[in-house]
Write a protein that holds these residues in place. Structure first.
Motif, PDB file in Angstrom:
ATOM      1  N   THR B 303     -45.048  -6.184  -5.978  1.00 47.97           N
ATOM      2  CA  THR B 303     -45.993  -6.861  -5.094  1.00 47.97           C
ATOM      3  C   THR B 303     -45.948  -8.365  -5.368  1.00 47.97           C
ATOM      4  OG1 THR B 303     -47.754  -6.582  -6.702  1.00 47.97           O
ATOM      5  CG2 THR B 303     -47.508  -4.865  -5.046  1.00 47.97           C
ATOM      6  N   ILE B 304     -46.495  -9.136  -4.459  1.00 49.51           N
ATOM      7  CA  ILE B 304     -46.471 -10.605  -4.554  1.00 49.51           C
ATOM      8  C   ILE B 304     -47.624 -11.087  -5.451  1.00 49.51           C
ATOM      9  CG2 ILE B 304     -46.761 -12.721  -3.175  1.00 49.51           C
ATOM     10  CD1 ILE B 304     -45.373 -11.277  -0.898  1.00 49.51           C
ATOM     11  N   PRO B 305     -47.392 -12.114  -6.285  1.00 45.28           N
ATOM     12  CA  PRO B 305     -48.485 -12.659  -7.109  1.00 45.28           C
ATOM     13  C   PRO B 305     -49.651 -13.168  -6.248  1.00 45.28           C
ATOM     14  CG  PRO B 305     -46.363 -13.574  -7.780  1.00 45.28           C
ATOM     15  CD  PRO B 305     -46.125 -12.799  -6.531  1.00 45.28           C
ATOM     16  N   VAL B 306     -50.822 -13.302  -6.859  1.00 45.41           N
ATOM     17  CA  VAL B 306     -51.996 -13.799  -6.138  1.00 45.41           C
ATOM     18  C   VAL B 306     -52.525 -15.064  -6.811  1.00 45.41           C
ATOM     19  CG1 VAL B 306     -52.771 -11.626  -5.160  1.00 45.41           C
ATOM     20  CG2 VAL B 306     -53.417 -12.212  -7.501  1.00 45.41           C
ATOM     21  N   PHE B 307     -53.331 -15.823  -6.081  1.00 45.34           N
ATOM     22  CA  PHE B 307     -53.966 -17.001  -6.681  1.00 45.34           C
ATOM     23  C   PHE B 307     -55.082 -16.558  -7.625  1.00 45.34           C
ATOM     24  CE2 PHE B 307     -51.967 -19.045  -3.023  1.00 45.34           C
ATOM     25  CZ  PHE B 307     -51.486 -20.198  -3.602  1.00 45.34           C
ATOM     26  N   GLU B 308     -55.898 -15.618  -7.143  1.00 46.32           N
ATOM     27  CA  GLU B 308     -56.991 -15.107  -7.969  1.00 46.32           C
ATOM     28  C   GLU B 308     -56.951 -13.596  -7.917  1.00 46.32           C
ATOM     29  OE1 GLU B 308     -60.575 -16.958  -6.370  1.00 46.32           O
ATOM     30  OE2 GLU B 308     -59.409 -18.810  -6.251  1.00 46.32           O
ATOM     31  N   GLU B 309     -57.218 -12.957  -9.053  1.00 44.26           N
ATOM     32  CA  GLU B 309     -57.150 -11.494  -9.087  1.00 44.26           C
ATOM     33  C   GLU B 309     -58.143 -10.892  -8.113  1.00 44.26           C
ATOM     34  OE1 GLU B 309     -56.075  -9.310 -12.269  1.00 44.26           O
ATOM     35  OE2 GLU B 309     -55.359 -10.960 -13.533  1.00 44.26           O
ATOM     36  N   GLY B 310     -57.721  -9.784  -7.503  1.00 42.68           N
ATOM     37  CA  GLY B 310     -58.592  -9.113  -6.556  1.00 42.68           C
ATOM     38  C   GLY B 310     -58.332  -9.503  -5.109  1.00 42.68           C
ATOM     39  N   GLN B 311     -57.450 -10.485  -4.908  1.00 37.82           N
ATOM     40  CA  GLN B 311     -57.134 -10.877  -3.539  1.00 37.82           C
ATOM     41  C   GLN B 311     -56.164  -9.888  -2.899  1.00 37.82           C
ATOM     42  OE1 GLN B 311     -55.641 -14.842  -4.367  1.00 37.82           O
ATOM     43  NE2 GLN B 311     -57.433 -15.779  -3.403  1.00 37.82           N
ATOM     44  N   LYS B 312     -56.084  -9.937  -1.555  1.00 35.28           N
ATOM     45  CA  LYS B 312     -55.023  -9.200  -0.865  1.00 35.28           C
ATOM     46  C   LYS B 312     -53.698  -9.856  -1.232  1.00 35.28           C
ATOM     47  CE  LYS B 312     -57.821  -7.692   3.047  1.00 35.28           C
ATOM     48  NZ  LYS B 312     -57.747  -6.300   3.392  1.00 35.28           N
ATOM     49  N   TYR B 313     -52.602  -9.104  -1.167  1.00 38.06           N
ATOM     50  CA  TYR B 313     -51.340  -9.714  -1.601  1.00 38.06           C
ATOM     51  C   TYR B 313     -50.152  -9.379  -0.698  1.00 38.06           C
ATOM     52  CZ  TYR B 313     -51.352  -5.133  -3.856  1.00 38.06           C
ATOM     53  OH  TYR B 313     -51.464  -3.793  -4.099  1.00 38.06           O
ATOM     54  N   SER B 314     -50.445  -9.007   0.531  1.00 33.73           N
ATOM     55  CA  SER B 314     -49.336  -8.750   1.442  1.00 33.73           C
ATOM     56  C   SER B 314     -49.774  -9.090   2.858  1.00 33.73           C
ATOM     57  CB  SER B 314     -48.909  -7.282   1.365  1.00 33.73           C
ATOM     58  OG  SER B 314     -47.727  -7.098   2.115  1.00 33.73           O
ATOM     59  N   VAL B 315     -48.788  -9.309   3.704  1.00 32.60           N
ATOM     60  CA  VAL B 315     -49.087  -9.605   5.101  1.00 32.60           C
ATOM     61  C   VAL B 315     -47.899  -9.122   5.929  1.00 32.60           C
ATOM     62  CG1 VAL B 315     -48.148 -11.956   4.866  1.00 32.60           C
ATOM     63  CG2 VAL B 315     -49.743 -11.461   6.701  1.00 32.60           C
ATOM     64  N   GLY B 316     -48.191  -8.628   7.125  1.00 31.78           N
ATOM     65  CA  GLY B 316     -47.107  -8.146   7.981  1.00 31.78           C
ATOM     66  C   GLY B 316     -46.377  -9.320   8.622  1.00 31.78           C
ATOM     67  N   ILE B 317     -45.068  -9.406   8.370  1.00 32.00           N
ATOM     68  CA  ILE B 317     -44.297 -10.547   8.875  1.00 32.00           C
ATOM     69  C   ILE B 317     -43.190 -10.075   9.805  1.00 32.00           C
ATOM     70  CG2 ILE B 317     -42.693 -12.393   8.217  1.00 32.00           C
ATOM     71  CD1 ILE B 317     -44.355 -12.783   5.706  1.00 32.00           C
ATOM     72  N   GLY B 318     -43.069 -10.741  10.932  1.00 33.57           N
ATOM     73  CA  GLY B 318     -42.009 -10.422  11.879  1.00 33.57           C
ATOM     74  C   GLY B 318     -42.301  -9.115  12.602  1.00 33.57           C
ATOM     75  N   GLY B 319     -41.399  -8.720  13.472  1.00 28.97           N
ATOM     76  CA  GLY B 319     -41.573  -7.440  14.120  1.00 28.97           C
ATOM     77  C   GLY B 319     -41.214  -7.465  15.586  1.00 28.97           C
ATOM     78  N   THR B 320     -41.198  -6.280  16.156  1.00 31.60           N
ATOM     79  CA  THR B 320     -40.866  -6.112  17.558  1.00 31.60           C
ATOM     80  C   THR B 320     -41.883  -5.179  18.186  1.00 31.60           C
ATOM     81  OG1 THR B 320     -38.534  -6.312  17.030  1.00 31.60           O
ATOM     82  CG2 THR B 320     -39.070  -5.366  19.152  1.00 31.60           C
ATOM     83  N   GLY B 321     -42.508  -5.618  19.258  1.00 33.99           N
ATOM     84  CA  GLY B 321     -43.408  -4.749  20.001  1.00 33.99           C
ATOM     85  C   GLY B 321     -42.696  -4.271  21.236  1.00 33.99           C
TER      86      GLY B 321
END
Lengths: 299, 446
Positions: B303-321
């Motif tokens: 998983t991706i590091p966070v600025f502060e613990e307890g944060q969300k750490y992912s986001v949906g990037i790119g894609g095709t609808g």
């Protein structure tokens, strides 16, 4: 039927029939898009809906700094290509016509070949040659010369070296052929009489070749002006898309494409196109008046 | 005098034709295939990825086996990316000539989310799958009023890719990195151990993934969402930029060659071990198998590091609808097929095993038979099983949402051409660069 046949063979009607294809294609592919483009530049266009918005697109254009960048880039590109693409091909053409040059046909073919390659492919090749990675040809050259690698396509003047080289590589041969054909039309006896009068090579070029080749030069300048102003694909391929760092490669047509196609704002794009047309027309009309083209036609 | 006008008219004609000449080089469809019996309901479908059409073709065959009463006959055409989107836009503007179904890339999607969208509402067709799906992915292909108009292909969850072999060779432990502070510290160690030869990561000037990650971690969205106003002067964005600028100043990171890492030059930096890690969406896995097969067994995913613990750490990037147009003769049937093809277990199995995507039907993430199949190349290529990371993301509910709105194309364009270059290449003040971007966006929205 008889009447129809008569009409068909009529000498009065025949000329109109002959020009019909041209008139039709002018109306369908030029007049209609032009008029509809003018109308659309005053409209907001979405799927199936058009609303008139007055001059708001033009007002927005006046304050649009991307558009200003695009116009500046296109005008600069045009000016620089004129500076490079008229004298160099002209000198090359004179060299091609010189008796001292061997294997003229081979040179002409070599010079002309780049014009036959697709811009898509040549743009890609130039992109790789001018890539900022250490392995690209240009950076290999820089390293060999003891220089650090350069991010060619990220600063304006280095990127424009690539852009202008691409233009020269592609079009020098074409412009040269225009000039060669112009030179061929000059009567050789004029040069012979100049020889008898004791003119040297420089004088012959300056006082004979240049004035006599003027119609060709005017033609090449005219097409170069709008080719320069409407440049798009070269920049599109060099940066692998319509976005260049800090818009150093954004041109007027590139901006038109970005607005109309990429951002679905055809009304605004049409306004951009109108401005392009006005600029190109203005420059060319001034140029044609200055070179006396109209005067000669009227006399 | 007449001749003067003729000259002007001729010059104008040639000029007016120039832009068209510039576009005349665009190509024809590279591949056209038809699947299904001739007496079935006929549909046209366009995509810009050959592999997508192959997938839909397989799904049509399967659909026809399962639905003898609703036979389909679909003609698939694959066009280059911009050609296809241009053609779709033009045919929808013109009101005829559009396909029944079409892939639309997420960056192009905001062009179709207006009130007068020519796309068919998919809410009914999606209803059976909605409960199992990652909602944020359905939301990004919706209108502001919640009407669903696109079927997602993948989540594109962003994760961290690590060159484990390289880091281990320097005796460095990347697995304990939890925060960006840890990450920066690891970068210092790597710089020292490798004499500055290896960079921990590369900073993008031609992509906004890093900014999306920062926003997801703080729950921000610079587009302001479907109803809001855009705002790029966010603390999350400033924090990310400040940190990245510091990395560059300290020699921990390099600037991504050619702008971002999903390009030939980026693959080279990854495969030559010039950079040791980078955050990217799950779909980047297929770049490894396609362009860097020699990296098999070397890379790990966390998983991706966070600025502060307890944060969300992912986001949906790119894609095709994938969309159904209003021009379709039987839009309800097309919608039913699409939803089934892309979100049912049958469809998702193909999407995962062949295309290598993290599927939207998150119920399947926990289906071991589906997720950990040893015959799937992605399960053996990396040092972990990709769906283990996805399971963790799902368990922590760690995926943030960044919307694609009307302002998105302009915002992304300004960031990637101007702001990021000014900050990272020219050393411009971050607040100043973002304020300039904000000013431009506000002018644009007038």
């Amino acid at each position: 039927m008889q009447k129809f046949k008569k009409l068909f063979y009529s000498q009065k009607v025949a000329p109109f029939v002959f020009v019909l294809p041209f008139v039709l294609s002018l109306l369908i592919f030029w007049a209609y898009p032009l008029i509809s483009g003018i109308v659309m530049s005053f409209q907001d266009i979405s799927f199936g809906n058009r609303t008139f918005v007055g001059t708001s697109h033009y007002v927005k254009l006046a304050n649009d700094k991307f558009f200003r960048t695009a116009v500046l880039n296109s005008v600069e590109y045009m000016a620089l290509t004129l500076l490079l693409m008229i004298p160099i091909p002209l000198v090359l053409a004179v060299m091609m016509e010189s008796r001292l040059t061997k294997a003229k046909g081979v040179w002409k073919v070599i010079m002309y070949i780049p014009a036959l390659t697709s811009v898509v492919i040549s743009g890609m090749l130039f992109r790789m040659m001018f890539s900022e990675s250490d392995g690209s040809q240009m950076n290999q050259l820089m390293i060999a010369l003891g220089h650090t690698p350069i991010a060619w396509l990220k600063t304006k003047w280095t990127a424009w070296i690539a852009l202008l080289l691409l233009c020269m590589w592609r079009w020098t041969g074409v412009n040269m052929l225009y000039f060669v054909s112009g030179l061929k039309a000059i009567d050789n006896s004029i040069y012979e009489s100049a020889d008898i009068d004791g003119a040297n090579a420089r004088q012959k070029f300056w006082y004979l070749t240049l004035p006599l080749i003027k119609p060709t030069t005017i033609y090449v300048i005219t097409i170069s002006v709008y080719a320069g102003l409407s440049m798009f694909l070269e920049s599109f391929m060099l940066w692998n898309g319509n976005s260049s760092p800090k818009n150093i490669g954004l041109t007027i047509v590139g901006y038109l494409y970005k607005r109309g196609i990429e951002k679905n704002d055809l009304g605004y794009a049409c306004a951009v196109g109108m401005v392009l047309m006005v600029i190109a027309l203005a420059i060319n009309v001034v140029q044609l008046i200055a070179t006396g083209t109209f005067k000669r036609e009227e006399s | 005098m007449k001749k003067t006008w003729l000259s002007v008219a001729m010059a104008a004609a040639v000029m007016a034709a120039m832009p068209f000449a510039a576009m005349a080089e665009e190509g024809e469809a590279t591949a056209v295939t038809t699947v299904g019996p001739e007496d079935g309901t006929h549909f046209e479908m366009w995509s810009f990825v050959d592999a997508h059409n192959e997938f839909y073709g397989k799904m049509v065959e399967l659909w026809n086996e399962q639905n003898p009463d609703k036979q389909l006959n679909v003609t698939f055409s694959t066009y280059p990316y911009s050609d296809m989107h241009n053609k779709l836009m033009m045919s929808l503007q013109a009101g005829s000539g559009a396909p029944d179904m079409c892939d639309v890339e997420i960056g192009q999607f905001p062009n179709y989310t207006g009130d007068d969208t020519p796309l068919y509402a998919l809410n009914d067709a999606l209803a059976p799958y909605e409960a199992d799906c990652v909602t944020s992915r359905l939301d990004v292909y919706s209108k502001a009023d919640g009407t669903r108009i696109g079927v997602p292909t993948h989540v594109g969850a962003s994760v961290m890719y690590w060159n484990a072999e390289l880091l281990e060779s320097y005796g460095l432990d990347y697995k304990s990195v939890k925060t960006w502070d840890d990450y920066t510290a690891l970068g210092e160690q790597l710089k020292e151990a490798s004499n500055g030869e290896v960079f921990l990561t590369s900073v993008d000037t031609g992509g906004v993934d890093w900014m999306w990650i920062a926003m997801a971690e703080y729950g921000d969205d610079w587009t302001g969402g479907p109803d809001g106003e855009p705002n790029v002067e966010l603390d999350s964005v400033k924090k990310m930029m400040t940190m990245q600028k510091q990395w560059l100043d300290d020699g921990i990171a390099m600037i991504s060659t050619d702008g971002h890492i999903d390009l030939e030059a980026g693959f080279k930096n990854v495969s030559e071990g010039k950079v040791a890690s980078f955050p990217k969406a799950m779909w980047y896995m297929s770049r490894f198998t396609n362009y860097m097969p020699e990296m098999e067994g070397k890379y790990d995913i966390t998983t991706i590091p966070v600025f502060e613990e307890g944060q969300k750490y992912s986001v949906g990037i790119g894609g095709t609808g994938t969309v159904v147009t209003e021009q379709s003769a039987d839009p309800a049937l097309a919608a039913e097929f699409l939803a089934w093809a892309k979100l049912s277990k049958e469809g998702e199995s193909y999407i995962w095993s062949v295309l290598g995507f993290d599927v939207c039907n998150s119920a399947l993430w926990f289906d071991d038979e589906f997720a950990f199949d040893e015959s799937n190349q992605y399960n053996t290529f990396f040092r972990c099983k990709p769906y283990e990371v996805l399971q963790q993301i799902a368990n922590d509910d760690a995926i943030g949402t960044i919307y694609s709105t009307k302002v998105s194309p302009t915002l992304n364009d300004y960031m990637c051409t101007t702001t990021l270059n000014e900050v990272f290449e020219d050393g411009m003040d971050i607040d100043e660069a973002l304020a300039e971007c904000q000013e431009y966006l506000e002018m644009e929205l007038m």
